[in-house]
Structures are given as structure tokens and as C-alpha cells.
Scaffold this motif. Structure first.
Motif, short mmCIF file in Angstrom:
data_model
loop_
_atom_site.label_atom_id
_atom_site.label_comp_id
_atom_site.label_asym_id
_atom_site.label_seq_id
_atom_site.Cartn_x
_atom_site.Cartn_y
_atom_site.Cartn_z
N THR A 35 -7.51 8.89 -14.59
CA THR A 35 -6.10 9.11 -14.28
C THR A 35 -5.53 8.09 -13.32
OG1 THR A 35 -6.61 10.57 -12.45
CG2 THR A 35 -6.34 11.60 -14.63
N GLY A 36 -6.36 7.36 -12.61
CA GLY A 36 -5.87 6.38 -11.65
C GLY A 36 -5.51 6.98 -10.31
N LYS A 37 -5.90 8.23 -10.07
CA LYS A 37 -5.62 8.85 -8.77
C LYS A 37 -6.43 8.13 -7.70
CE LYS A 37 -6.66 13.12 -9.40
NZ LYS A 37 -6.80 14.57 -9.33
N ARG A 38 -5.86 8.10 -6.51
CA ARG A 38 -6.55 7.45 -5.40
C ARG A 38 -7.82 8.22 -5.03
NH1 ARG A 38 -4.34 3.70 -2.30
NH2 ARG A 38 -5.26 4.54 -0.41
N GLU A 39 -8.85 7.48 -4.73
CA GLU A 39 -10.13 8.03 -4.29
C GLU A 39 -10.19 7.91 -2.77
OE1 GLU A 39 -12.62 9.29 -6.26
OE2 GLU A 39 -11.33 9.06 -8.01
N PRO A 40 -11.02 8.72 -2.11
CA PRO A 40 -11.15 8.61 -0.65
C PRO A 40 -11.51 7.20 -0.18
CG PRO A 40 -12.18 10.62 -1.40
CD PRO A 40 -11.79 9.84 -2.64
N VAL A 41 -12.29 6.48 -0.95
CA VAL A 41 -12.69 5.13 -0.57
C VAL A 41 -11.49 4.18 -0.55
CG1 VAL A 41 -13.29 4.29 -2.88
CG2 VAL A 41 -14.47 3.37 -0.89
N ASP A 42 -10.44 4.50 -1.29
CA ASP A 42 -9.26 3.64 -1.34
C ASP A 42 -8.58 3.52 0.02
OD1 ASP A 42 -9.60 3.06 -4.05
OD2 ASP A 42 -8.44 4.82 -4.66
N THR A 43 -8.59 4.58 0.79
CA THR A 43 -7.99 4.54 2.13
C THR A 43 -8.74 3.54 3.01
OG1 THR A 43 -7.32 6.84 1.92
CG2 THR A 43 -7.38 5.93 4.15
N PHE A 44 -10.06 3.56 2.92
CA PHE A 44 -10.88 2.61 3.68
C PHE A 44 -10.61 1.18 3.21
CE2 PHE A 44 -14.71 -0.01 3.77
CZ PHE A 44 -14.89 -0.13 5.13
N VAL A 45 -10.59 0.99 1.91
CA VAL A 45 -10.38 -0.35 1.34
C VAL A 45 -9.00 -0.88 1.76
CG1 VAL A 45 -10.10 -1.64 -0.81
CG2 VAL A 45 -11.97 0.00 -0.57
N ASP A 46 -7.98 -0.04 1.70
CA ASP A 46 -6.64 -0.46 2.12
C ASP A 46 -6.62 -0.87 3.59
OD1 ASP A 46 -5.70 0.01 -0.43
OD2 ASP A 46 -4.77 1.94 0.08
N ALA A 47 -7.29 -0.07 4.44
CA ALA A 47 -7.34 -0.39 5.88
C ALA A 47 -8.07 -1.70 6.13
CB ALA A 47 -8.01 0.75 6.65
N ALA A 48 -9.20 -1.91 5.45
CA ALA A 48 -9.96 -3.15 5.61
C ALA A 48 -9.15 -4.35 5.13
CB ALA A 48 -11.28 -3.05 4.84
N ALA A 49 -8.45 -4.19 4.03
CA ALA A 49 -7.61 -5.27 3.51
C ALA A 49 -6.49 -5.60 4.50
CB ALA A 49 -7.04 -4.90 2.15
N HIS A 50 -5.88 -4.56 5.04
CA HIS A 50 -4.79 -4.76 6.01
C HIS A 50 -5.29 -5.50 7.25
CE1 HIS A 50 -1.16 -4.09 8.27
NE2 HIS A 50 -1.88 -3.55 9.24
N LEU A 51 -6.45 -5.08 7.76
CA LEU A 51 -7.01 -5.72 8.96
C LEU A 51 -7.39 -7.17 8.71
CD1 LEU A 51 -9.18 -2.81 10.36
CD2 LEU A 51 -7.05 -3.71 11.32
N SER A 52 -7.76 -7.50 7.48
CA SER A 52 -8.15 -8.88 7.17
C SER A 52 -6.95 -9.74 6.82
CB SER A 52 -9.15 -8.90 6.02
OG SER A 52 -8.49 -8.58 4.80
N GLY A 53 -5.77 -9.12 6.74
CA GLY A 53 -4.58 -9.87 6.39
C GLY A 53 -4.39 -10.06 4.90
N ALA A 54 -5.17 -9.36 4.12
CA ALA A 54 -5.11 -9.51 2.66
C ALA A 54 -4.49 -8.28 2.02
CB ALA A 54 -6.51 -9.75 2.10
N ASP A 55 -3.31 -7.92 2.51
CA ASP A 55 -2.64 -6.74 1.95
C ASP A 55 -2.39 -6.94 0.46
OD1 ASP A 55 -2.51 -5.20 4.24
OD2 ASP A 55 -0.65 -6.13 4.89
N ALA A 56 -2.71 -5.93 -0.30
CA ALA A 56 -2.47 -5.96 -1.74
C ALA A 56 -2.01 -4.58 -2.16
CB ALA A 56 -3.75 -6.33 -2.48
N SER A 57 -1.10 -4.56 -3.09
CA SER A 57 -0.70 -3.27 -3.65
C SER A 57 -0.90 -3.35 -5.15
CB SER A 57 0.76 -2.96 -3.31
OG SER A 57 1.61 -3.95 -3.85
N PHE A 58 -1.36 -2.25 -5.70
CA PHE A 58 -1.68 -2.21 -7.13
C PHE A 58 -0.74 -1.26 -7.84
CE2 PHE A 58 -5.71 -3.10 -4.92
CZ PHE A 58 -5.94 -4.37 -5.43
#
Length: 94
Positions: A35-58
Motif C-alpha cells: 500500500t505504500g504506507k509509511r513504516e516506522p523505519v521511515d521516520t528514522f530514515v527521514d531524520a538521518a537524511a535531514h541531518l545529513s542535508g540530503a532531504d528527499a521527499s517521495f
């Protein structure tokens, strides 16, 4: 290279002849109950991406494709090829 749609389904897509990537992604997701629903790991991945300056939205299709890859429905190479086709078609307004 052949992309199997489902183990039980002998139908396959040729990566060279994907056609509409959105349709291929939607069909793979539907057949495999994704279904493409967000998984709990997605929150971590988003935070790590943000901290690295590699913000991405899908978008919805990219989230489906991520889950298709996570579940092993397609190989990494097949996911990459389908994502490349999707991005190309989206840029071309298809």
C-alpha cells in the motif's frame, strides 16, 4: 532482464519494454498487497537524511517502489530500472 510480477503469476514485464512505469508500479504493488504506507523505519530514515542535508521527499509511486524493493519483489537492479523509467516519464509529462 525480466521483472517477475508475482511468484504465482507467470506474467512478467520486460524492463526494456516497461510501458507506463506508473501502471507497472501500481500493478506490482497491488498483486503483492503493498500500500505504500509509511513504516516506522521511515521516520528514522527521514531524520538521518535531514541531518545529513540530503532531504528527499517521495511521491506515492516512489513509496510503493521502495516497499516493493524492501519486500524483495524486485531485485535492486530491477527497482532501479523501474524507478529510472518512472522519473524519465514523469519529467516528460507522461
Amino acid at each position: 532482464m525480466t521483472v517477475l510480477i508475482a511468484e504465482k503469476d507467470p506474467t512478467s514485464l520486460s524492463v526494456d519494454e516497461i510501458g507506463c512505469a506508473r501502471t507497472a508500479i501500481s500493478r506490482l504493488a497491488w498483486i503483492n498487497g503493498i500500500t505504500g504506507k509509511r513504516e516506522p523505519v521511515d521516520t528514522f530514515v527521514d531524520a538521518a537524511a535531514h541531518l545529513s542535508g540530503a532531504d528527499a521527499s517521495f511521491d506515492h509511486y516512489e513509496r510503493l517502489l521502495i516497499e516493493i524493493g524492501r519486500r524483495g519483489v524486485l531485485s535492486d537492479e530491477e527497482c532501479f530500472a523501474l524507478h529510472a523509467a518512472y522519473l524519465t516519464q514523469r519529467a516528460d509529462g507522461v
